[in-house]
Design an enzyme around this catalytic site. Sequence first.
Site, PDB file in Angstrom:
ATOM      1  N   ARG A 198      -6.788  12.319  -6.801  1.00 48.50           N
ATOM      2  CA  ARG A 198      -8.036  11.578  -6.608  1.00 48.50           C
ATOM      3  C   ARG A 198      -9.253  12.480  -6.358  1.00 48.50           C
ATOM      4  O   ARG A 198     -10.379  11.975  -6.315  1.00 48.50           O
ATOM      5  CB  ARG A 198      -7.865  10.622  -5.409  1.00 48.50           C
ATOM      6  CG  ARG A 198      -7.190   9.283  -5.718  1.00 48.50           C
ATOM      7  CD  ARG A 198      -8.128   8.342  -6.471  1.00 48.50           C
ATOM      8  NE  ARG A 198      -9.461   8.397  -5.935  1.00 48.50           N
ATOM      9  CZ  ARG A 198      -9.862   7.818  -4.796  1.00 48.50           C
ATOM     10  NH1 ARG A 198      -9.037   7.087  -4.110  1.00 48.50           N
ATOM     11  NH2 ARG A 198     -11.095   7.950  -4.364  1.00 48.50           N
ATOM     12  N   ARG A 201      -3.207   6.681   0.051  1.00 46.95           N
ATOM     13  CA  ARG A 201      -3.353   6.858   1.494  1.00 46.95           C
ATOM     14  C   ARG A 201      -2.541   7.968   2.118  1.00 46.95           C
ATOM     15  O   ARG A 201      -3.053   9.021   2.433  1.00 46.95           O
ATOM     16  CB  ARG A 201      -3.021   5.530   2.199  1.00 46.95           C
ATOM     17  CG  ARG A 201      -3.866   4.387   1.684  1.00 46.95           C
ATOM     18  CD  ARG A 201      -4.492   3.687   2.801  1.00 46.95           C
ATOM     19  NE  ARG A 201      -3.903   2.364   2.989  1.00 46.95           N
ATOM     20  CZ  ARG A 201      -4.313   1.542   3.955  1.00 46.95           C
ATOM     21  NH1 ARG A 201      -5.241   1.920   4.786  1.00 46.95           N
ATOM     22  NH2 ARG A 201      -3.784   0.367   4.076  1.00 46.95           N
ATOM     23  N   ASP A 250      -7.228  -2.429  -7.118  1.00 45.41           N
ATOM     24  CA  ASP A 250      -7.769  -2.970  -5.870  1.00 45.41           C
ATOM     25  C   ASP A 250      -8.167  -4.414  -6.116  1.00 45.41           C
ATOM     26  O   ASP A 250      -8.425  -4.803  -7.262  1.00 45.41           O
ATOM     27  CB  ASP A 250      -8.983  -2.162  -5.391  1.00 45.41           C
ATOM     28  CG  ASP A 250      -9.311  -2.516  -3.940  1.00 45.41           C
ATOM     29  OD1 ASP A 250      -8.692  -1.936  -3.036  1.00 45.41           O
ATOM     30  OD2 ASP A 250     -10.131  -3.414  -3.716  1.00 45.41           O
ATOM     31  N   ARG A 260       0.826  -1.212   0.000  1.00 45.55           N
ATOM     32  CA  ARG A 260       0.000   0.000   0.000  1.00 45.55           C
ATOM     33  C   ARG A 260       0.861   1.262   0.000  1.00 45.55           C
ATOM     34  O   ARG A 260       0.518   2.256   0.634  1.00 45.55           O
ATOM     35  CB  ARG A 260      -0.970   0.001   1.190  1.00 45.55           C
ATOM     36  CG  ARG A 260      -1.741  -1.297   1.373  1.00 45.55           C
ATOM     37  CD  ARG A 260      -2.682  -1.571   0.222  1.00 45.55           C
ATOM     38  NE  ARG A 260      -3.595  -0.493   0.003  1.00 45.55           N
ATOM     39  CZ  ARG A 260      -4.762  -0.355   0.620  1.00 45.55           C
ATOM     40  NH1 ARG A 260      -5.149  -1.281   1.447  1.00 45.55           N
ATOM     41  NH2 ARG A 260      -5.533   0.646   0.368  1.00 45.55           N
ATOM     42  N   TYR A 283     -15.562 -10.753   1.160  1.00 47.06           N
ATOM     43  CA  TYR A 283     -16.294  -9.541   0.750  1.00 47.06           C
ATOM     44  C   TYR A 283     -17.603  -9.903   0.050  1.00 47.06           C
ATOM     45  O   TYR A 283     -18.634  -9.262   0.256  1.00 47.06           O
ATOM     46  CB  TYR A 283     -15.426  -8.657  -0.155  1.00 47.06           C
ATOM     47  CG  TYR A 283     -14.356  -7.928   0.632  1.00 47.06           C
ATOM     48  CD1 TYR A 283     -14.711  -6.957   1.571  1.00 47.06           C
ATOM     49  CD2 TYR A 283     -13.011  -8.205   0.476  1.00 47.06           C
ATOM     50  CE1 TYR A 283     -13.745  -6.295   2.319  1.00 47.06           C
ATOM     51  CE2 TYR A 283     -12.037  -7.550   1.216  1.00 47.06           C
ATOM     52  CZ  TYR A 283     -12.412  -6.602   2.139  1.00 47.06           C
ATOM     53  OH  TYR A 283     -11.467  -5.951   2.885  1.00 47.06           O
TER      54      TYR A 283
HETATM   55  O1  CP3 Z   1       0.067  -0.590  -2.654  1.00 49.40           O
HETATM   56  C1  CP3 Z   1      -0.844   0.123  -3.090  1.00 49.40           C
HETATM   57  O2  CP3 Z   1      -1.139   1.192  -2.546  1.00 49.40           O
HETATM   58  C2  CP3 Z   1      -1.522  -0.323  -4.367  1.00 49.40           C
HETATM   59  C3  CP3 Z   1      -2.935  -0.253  -4.346  1.00 49.40           C
HETATM   60  C4  CP3 Z   1      -3.823  -1.165  -3.496  1.00 49.40           C
HETATM   61  C5  CP3 Z   1      -5.108  -0.729  -3.085  1.00 49.40           C
HETATM   62  N1  CP3 Z   1      -5.753  -1.789  -2.535  1.00 49.40           N
HETATM   63  C6  CP3 Z   1      -5.663   0.626  -3.285  1.00 49.40           C
HETATM   64  C7  CP3 Z   1      -6.703   1.115  -2.347  1.00 49.40           C
HETATM   65  C8  CP3 Z   1      -3.677  -2.490  -3.094  1.00 49.40           C
HETATM   66  C9  CP3 Z   1      -2.482  -3.408  -3.238  1.00 49.40           C
HETATM   67  C10 CP3 Z   1      -4.913  -2.877  -2.500  1.00 49.40           C
HETATM   68  C11 CP3 Z   1      -5.195  -4.242  -2.031  1.00 49.40           C
HETATM   69  C12 CP3 Z   1      -6.331  -4.458  -1.154  1.00 49.40           C
HETATM   70  N2  CP3 Z   1      -7.573  -3.917  -1.222  1.00 49.40           N
HETATM   71  C13 CP3 Z   1      -6.333  -5.413  -0.115  1.00 49.40           C
HETATM   72  C14 CP3 Z   1      -5.172  -6.282   0.224  1.00 49.40           C
HETATM   73  C15 CP3 Z   1      -4.142  -5.518   0.980  1.00 49.40           C
HETATM   74  C16 CP3 Z   1      -4.468  -5.310   2.414  1.00 49.40           C
HETATM   75  O3  CP3 Z   1      -4.557  -4.139   2.821  1.00 49.40           O
HETATM   76  O4  CP3 Z   1      -4.610  -6.315   3.125  1.00 49.40           O
HETATM   77  C17 CP3 Z   1      -7.601  -5.386   0.477  1.00 49.40           C
HETATM   78  C18 CP3 Z   1      -8.046  -6.218   1.647  1.00 49.40           C
HETATM   79  C19 CP3 Z   1      -8.384  -4.441  -0.235  1.00 49.40           C
HETATM   80  C20 CP3 Z   1      -9.792  -4.076   0.008  1.00 49.40           C
HETATM   81  C21 CP3 Z   1      -9.913  -2.646   0.384  1.00 49.40           C
HETATM   82  N3  CP3 Z   1      -9.804  -1.615  -0.518  1.00 49.40           N
HETATM   83  C22 CP3 Z   1     -10.150  -2.096   1.664  1.00 49.40           C
HETATM   84  C23 CP3 Z   1     -10.309  -2.905   2.938  1.00 49.40           C
HETATM   85  C24 CP3 Z   1     -10.199  -0.704   1.514  1.00 49.40           C
HETATM   86  C25 CP3 Z   1     -10.537   0.363   2.566  1.00 49.40           C
HETATM   87  C26 CP3 Z   1      -9.515   0.571   3.561  1.00 49.40           C
HETATM   88  C27 CP3 Z   1      -8.303   1.290   3.017  1.00 49.40           C
HETATM   89  O5  CP3 Z   1      -7.291   0.610   2.838  1.00 49.40           O
HETATM   90  O6  CP3 Z   1      -8.348   2.495   2.816  1.00 49.40           O
HETATM   91  C28 CP3 Z   1      -9.945  -0.423   0.151  1.00 49.40           C
HETATM   92  C29 CP3 Z   1      -9.857   0.906  -0.468  1.00 49.40           C
HETATM   93  C30 CP3 Z   1      -8.556   1.250  -1.108  1.00 49.40           C
HETATM   94  N4  CP3 Z   1      -7.801   0.430  -1.915  1.00 49.40           N
HETATM   95  C31 CP3 Z   1      -7.920   2.509  -1.027  1.00 49.40           C
HETATM   96  C32 CP3 Z   1      -6.761   2.429  -1.806  1.00 49.40           C
HETATM   97  C33 CP3 Z   1      -5.759   3.516  -2.090  1.00 49.40           C
HETATM   98  C34 CP3 Z   1      -8.450   3.714  -0.235  1.00 49.40           C
HETATM   99  C35 CP3 Z   1      -9.595   4.308  -0.959  1.00 49.40           C
HETATM  100  C36 CP3 Z   1      -9.405   5.762  -1.236  1.00 49.40           C
HETATM  101  O7  CP3 Z   1      -8.283   6.247  -1.394  1.00 49.40           O
HETATM  102  O8  CP3 Z   1     -10.445   6.439  -1.347  1.00 49.40           O
END
Ligand code: CP3
Length: 384
Positions: free
Chosen positions: A77, A68, A113, A64, A188
Amino acid sequence: MLPGRFVGSRAACLAGVTTLCYETIPDVQLCETIPDVTVRQEKSPFIQACRREPVPYTPVWYMRQAGRSLPEYRKVREGVSMLDSCTRPDLITEITLQPLRRYDVDAAILFSDIVVPLRAVGIDVDIKAGIGPVVGTPIRASADLARLRPLEPGDVPYVTEAIRMLVTELDDRPLIGFAGGPFTLASYLVEGGPSKNHDRTKALMYGNPELWHALLGRLADITISFLQIQVAAGASAIQLFDSWVGAVGPDDYRHAILPHTSRIFSALRSTGVPCIHFGVGTGELLGLMGEAGADVVGVDWRIPLDEAVRRVEPGKALQGNLDPAVLLAPWDVVEERARDVLVRGRTAEGHVFNLGHGVLPETDPGILARLADLVHAESIQPET
Ligand code: CP3
């Protein structure tokens, strides 16, 4: 072979998997090749560590790392929903590259994602800010399975386009493609959203094994296509995020999940790219996660890396495992903890430095930059 050119993964080309790397185009000589940008990635410390080869220093990247915690991420974004941003090649490329402008990390990870392929086959999933993935109509009965049709490359053209642009931009730095693991995706879909204990998902796993295996079979098919598409476009490693699989015990993992995960890694084997297998709270599953067939096992912070080495079969590299919350402490604490991870990581056949889970949103990017430099400086090997 029809006239065309080699594109995408060098490893796939070497393995002769032409469907993954050979593009037929008119008006070119047989076997004309484009300058192969991925050949130098094979010699990158990240790929070398995944393959358990000698490295000049311990490679580092952060789960990640994109998004963030970066102000420039929040800026691009603005006004674009999370899943819409994952369908725009320009944004995918920009956000993937943002952390590389700040940190001397050894790999990029595609901005996407784990629910992107589910939405691409028509599942009504959205990512709600501050909550995570939410599924409008959860999957709970066999009649629901038809909604999980196979994924075709034409369903995710934006992923292919973004990766092709990225591979050119990244030059010798590898790009990691990724997908969600079967348990995490199932959770999910069955729960309908994020869940603490995954109770409904586990109830289905225990109570209706036939439906469970049919569901995980379909998810594995989608995941295999999604990962193959990324490798074909030029990703030089992949990571399977089965983030929530630590919710099950080893016996259930072996019978209910491992067969599907093994099928995913077997299907990827012919591409030749290194595969990483990661989950949170998986101390008791690490051996089985290695058996599933990945080259690298990701370890969270709950177990020291040298103990993880004892739990994972020989022939695997490890990735991890600094607690992401350590980065919120003063620098001298970060330094001490990072050194400890490096020392323990030396007992592994290959070590990729990473956090034990994703970067926390409140992390100071300056600390991540300093940490990457520290990992490199502390692990540098004298030239032989
Ligand atoms: O490394 C990176 O930043 C690449 C992008 C990436 C995202 N999601 C972008 C994202 C990666 C590798 C993921 C994987 C992901 N997504 C996982 C596995 C990794 C982990 O954290 O265990 C999971 C479980 C998800 C599902 C998911 N997506 C959740 C639980 C959430 C909300 C919580 C959070 O992390 O903010 C997301 C949203 C998400 N995916 C965001 C991003 C940048 C945040 C949304 C936003 O910016 O509005």
